[in-house]
Write a protein that holds these residues in place. Structure first.
Motif, PDB file in Angstrom:
ATOM      1  N   VAL A  78      38.593  63.584  36.899  1.00  0.00           N
ATOM      2  CA  VAL A  78      38.872  62.723  38.272  1.00  0.00           C
ATOM      3  C   VAL A  78      39.198  62.607  39.642  1.00  0.00           C
ATOM      4  O   VAL A  78      38.348  62.064  40.493  1.00  0.00           O
ATOM      5  N   ASP A  79      38.697  63.955  40.457  1.00  0.00           N
ATOM      6  CA  ASP A  79      38.606  64.004  41.836  1.00  0.00           C
ATOM      7  C   ASP A  79      37.076  64.339  42.093  1.00  0.00           C
ATOM      8  O   ASP A  79      36.646  63.395  42.887  1.00  0.00           O
ATOM      9  N   THR A  80      36.321  64.788  40.892  1.00  0.00           N
ATOM     10  CA  THR A  80      34.545  64.094  41.163  1.00  0.00           C
ATOM     11  C   THR A  80      34.140  62.836  41.313  1.00  0.00           C
ATOM     12  O   THR A  80      33.600  62.277  41.915  1.00  0.00           O
ATOM     13  N   ALA A  81      34.783  62.244  40.352  1.00  0.00           N
ATOM     14  CA  ALA A  81      35.266  61.319  39.945  1.00  0.00           C
ATOM     15  C   ALA A  81      35.039  60.017  40.970  1.00  0.00           C
ATOM     16  O   ALA A  81      34.390  59.294  41.407  1.00  0.00           O
ATOM     17  N   ALA A  82      35.815  60.387  41.828  1.00  0.00           N
ATOM     18  CA  ALA A  82      36.586  59.252  42.891  1.00  0.00           C
ATOM     19  C   ALA A  82      35.303  60.057  44.146  1.00  0.00           C
ATOM     20  O   ALA A  82      35.833  59.303  44.779  1.00  0.00           O
ATOM     21  N   GLY A  83      35.597  61.114  44.443  1.00  0.00           N
ATOM     22  CA  GLY A  83      33.906  61.808  45.323  1.00  0.00           C
ATOM     23  C   GLY A  83      32.752  61.191  45.481  1.00  0.00           C
ATOM     24  O   GLY A  83      32.121  60.906  46.604  1.00  0.00           O
ATOM     25  N   HIS A  84      32.607  60.260  44.329  1.00  0.00           N
ATOM     26  CA  HIS A  84      31.244  59.982  43.940  1.00  0.00           C
ATOM     27  C   HIS A  84      31.968  58.068  43.937  1.00  0.00           C
ATOM     28  O   HIS A  84      30.678  57.085  43.535  1.00  0.00           O
ATOM     29  N   GLY A  85      32.990  57.983  44.346  1.00  0.00           N
ATOM     30  CA  GLY A  85      32.854  56.431  43.689  1.00  0.00           C
ATOM     31  C   GLY A  85      33.236  55.872  42.482  1.00  0.00           C
ATOM     32  O   GLY A  85      32.846  54.413  42.537  1.00  0.00           O
ATOM     33  N   LEU A  86      33.480  56.074  41.853  1.00  0.00           N
ATOM     34  CA  LEU A  86      33.253  56.105  40.108  1.00  0.00           C
ATOM     35  C   LEU A  86      34.248  56.183  39.437  1.00  0.00           C
ATOM     36  O   LEU A  86      35.497  56.985  39.916  1.00  0.00           O
ATOM     37  N   LYS A  87      34.256  54.862  38.411  1.00  0.00           N
ATOM     38  CA  LYS A  87      35.821  53.951  37.892  1.00  0.00           C
ATOM     39  C   LYS A  87      35.875  55.747  36.605  1.00  0.00           C
ATOM     40  O   LYS A  87      37.071  55.434  36.321  1.00  0.00           O
ATOM     41  N   SER A  88      34.393  56.387  35.772  1.00  0.00           N
ATOM     42  CA  SER A  88      34.371  56.402  34.919  1.00  0.00           C
ATOM     43  C   SER A  88      34.749  58.038  35.243  1.00  0.00           C
ATOM     44  O   SER A  88      33.966  58.793  35.851  1.00  0.00           O
ATOM     45  N   VAL A  89      35.694  58.714  34.686  1.00  0.00           N
ATOM     46  CA  VAL A  89      36.465  59.823  34.546  1.00  0.00           C
ATOM     47  C   VAL A  89      34.829  61.134  33.658  1.00  0.00           C
ATOM     48  O   VAL A  89      34.400  61.999  34.210  1.00  0.00           O
ATOM     49  N   ARG A  90      34.617  60.149  32.812  1.00  0.00           N
ATOM     50  CA  ARG A  90      33.771  61.074  32.136  1.00  0.00           C
ATOM     51  C   ARG A  90      32.456  61.707  33.244  1.00  0.00           C
ATOM     52  O   ARG A  90      32.287  62.161  32.988  1.00  0.00           O
ATOM     53  N   LEU A  91      31.905  60.123  33.336  1.00  0.00           N
ATOM     54  CA  LEU A  91      30.819  60.839  34.254  1.00  0.00           C
ATOM     55  C   LEU A  91      31.338  61.935  35.641  1.00  0.00           C
ATOM     56  O   LEU A  91      30.468  62.409  35.767  1.00  0.00           O
ATOM     57  N   GLY A  92      32.356  61.709  35.658  1.00  0.00           N
ATOM     58  CA  GLY A  92      33.189  62.826  36.349  1.00  0.00           C
ATOM     59  C   GLY A  92      33.078  64.491  35.703  1.00  0.00           C
ATOM     60  O   GLY A  92      32.808  65.455  36.710  1.00  0.00           O
ATOM     61  N   ALA A  93      33.382  64.382  34.615  1.00  0.00           N
ATOM     62  CA  ALA A  93      33.146  65.762  33.571  1.00  0.00           C
ATOM     63  C   ALA A  93      32.234  65.895  33.529  1.00  0.00           C
ATOM     64  O   ALA A  93      31.677  67.392  33.723  1.00  0.00           O
ATOM     65  N   TRP A  94      31.113  64.593  33.082  1.00  0.00           N
ATOM     66  CA  TRP A  94      29.353  65.174  33.084  1.00  0.00           C
ATOM     67  C   TRP A  94      28.711  65.733  34.091  1.00  0.00           C
ATOM     68  O   TRP A  94      28.154  66.696  33.811  1.00  0.00           O
ATOM     69  N   ILE A  95      29.380  65.366  35.323  1.00  0.00           N
ATOM     70  CA  ILE A  95      28.584  66.288  37.162  1.00  0.00           C
ATOM     71  C   ILE A  95      29.185  67.176  37.321  1.00  0.00           C
ATOM     72  O   ILE A  95      28.182  68.167  37.414  1.00  0.00           O
ATOM     73  N   ASN A  96      30.651  67.246  36.725  1.00  0.00           N
ATOM     74  CA  ASN A  96      31.262  69.170  37.061  1.00  0.00           C
ATOM     75  C   ASN A  96      30.184  70.178  36.271  1.00  0.00           C
ATOM     76  O   ASN A  96      29.650  70.988  36.406  1.00  0.00           O
ATOM     77  N   GLY A  97      30.232  69.714  34.316  1.00  0.00           N
ATOM     78  CA  GLY A  97      29.552  70.226  33.795  1.00  0.00           C
ATOM     79  C   GLY A  97      28.041  70.730  33.898  1.00  0.00           C
ATOM     80  O   GLY A  97      27.327  71.386  33.627  1.00  0.00           O
TER      81      GLY A  97
END
Length: 413
Positions: free
Chosen positions: A380-399
């Protein structure tokens, strides 16, 4: 339009890599699996006839550690599906801070068409033809069509071949053979664990939320019990043979008994039958797809009424459907986080097997809940940091960032 699982996974991979600024050399390496093994299993049937079964094992990326997990036995399994699942498993491990790579395997077969002897022979043959190298290389686990018993056969076959005991060589086995307590419930319980954190962050009061669950197998049934016990109103449930709906809520303990006796949820007293499509679109607050991939599409996304989607299955939502749902404000708790209870459990199972020190259920449940909650909040934090609504993309970016770091340190890129 035909659903292409591999193409969908690739789209998410490329988008997460682009937004996360992942090294292009890393992305080039991740465009395809690191290793693919396909083989054919000959099997003499009980009636004396002869059949051949196609089988696969994909090790997508092992920069973070030995690859793991699931082994799927399904009549419509194909290699592209296994590749996609192995990629998702790589992300799931990395996003959850598990020191493991992503692996997936399976056999193109229908267990329901096989006798107990035929199925056992097929599972044992899978291990023989796979030629596994043990817990430090690639570790098979359970998935659709496999369970505690099948993994017991696979472990026994592996140990018979090598001549020594190695409980950490196969995951998802019973505790008496070196498995972990809480294994059966891990994925379904984890679905509820992550939902609870997501609901808290969204300001949703859990008590009284109306929940619909597509899929009432091992994962869906355990999740249903967790939602029911927490005060949610489970209004709809479906399995491969149909679905049921009750506006005032289903009695999950009684439904579980009905399913045990009849083999299906349809016909449950006090409910009305519901088709699979209608189940996804029923009036509910939380929708939990817990069966197979690609069931929520661009065609039906606009008719989904749930405020929150909790993905208990792997990749149940297409890329187009996610965009439409996020646009109308639906909260999506993605598969790489929501159904990661099993991979966290498998990591604990491995630790226990290697140390020969087995933990109590309270410890296992606490660690699972803590690790799943941490992974969700980080996404959630990563998604917010990139201005994304998608928590999925936040998780994939972290991975991807963790995999990128490991690959750089190893000198791969």
């Amino acid at each position: 339009m035909t659903y292409n699982f591999l193409d969908e996974s690739g789209q998410i991979l490329r988008e997460a890599g682009r937004i996360g600024g992942i090294d292009p050399n890393v992305m080039a390496f991740l465009e395809a699996p690191g290793r693919v093994v396909s083989f054919r299993i000959p099997l003499k049937m009980d009636d004396g006839s002869f059949r051949v079964f196609d089988a696969h094992r994909v090790r997508y990326n092992d920069a973070l550690g030995p690859s793991r997990d699931g082994t799927r036995v399904s009549p419509d399994l194909d290699l592209d599906e296994v590749k996609s699942l192995a990629l998702i498993m790589s992300i799931k491990h990395a996003a959850g801070r598990i020191p493991a790579g992503g692996g997936k395997g399976g056999i193109e077969a229908d267990p329901r068409e096989l006798s107990p002897r035929e199925f056992e022979s097929l599972c044992r043959a899978y291990i023989r033809f796979l030629r596994p190298r043990g817990q430090a290389y690639d570790v098979p686990g359970a998935d659709i069509g496999t369970d505690l018993q099948t993994m017991s056969w696979m472990l026994d076959e592996y140990e018979s071949i090598t001549g020594y005991h190695e409980p950490a060589a196969v995951n998802d086995k019973p505790p008496i053979l070196g498995g972990s307590l809480g294994g059966y419930e891990a994925t379904g319980s984890g679905v509820f664990d992550v939902f609870r954190v997501a609901a808290e962050q969204a300001g949703l009061e859990i008590d009284g939320l109306r929940v619909a669950i597509q899929g009432f197998g091992q994962v869906g049934s355990v999740a249903a019990s967790k939602f029911h016990d927490a005060g949610c109103v489970v209004v709809a449930v479906s399995d491969s043979r149909g679905g049921v709906f009750a506006k005032e809520g289903l009695n999950i303990p009684e439904l579980l008994e009905h399913k045990r006796v009849t083999g299906k949820v349809a016909g449950f007293a006090g409910s009305q039958d519901l088709s699979g499509g209608a189940m996804l679109e029923c009036d509910c607050d939380v929708l939990v797809p817990a069966s197979v991939q690609g069931v929520i599409t661009g065609e039906n996304a606009g008719r989904i009424k749930a405020r929150m989607l909790v993905e208990a299955a792997n990749a149940p939502t297409t890329v187009k459907a996610e965009a439409l749902l996020l646009e109308k404000g639906t909260i999506i708790v993605p598969d790489v986080l929501a159904n990661a209870g099993s991979v966290q459990l498998c990591q604990m199972e491995r630790s226990q097997g290697l140390s020969d020190n087995y933990w109590d259920l309270e410890t296992i449940n606490r660690l699972r809940q803590e690790r799943l909650a941490k992974a969700y909040r980080e996404a959630v934090d990563t998604a917010a940091g990139h201005g994304l609504k998608s928590v999925r993309l936040g998780a994939w970016i972290n991975g991807l960032k963790r995999m990128e770091e490991a690959m750089h340190l190893r000198g791969w890129c």
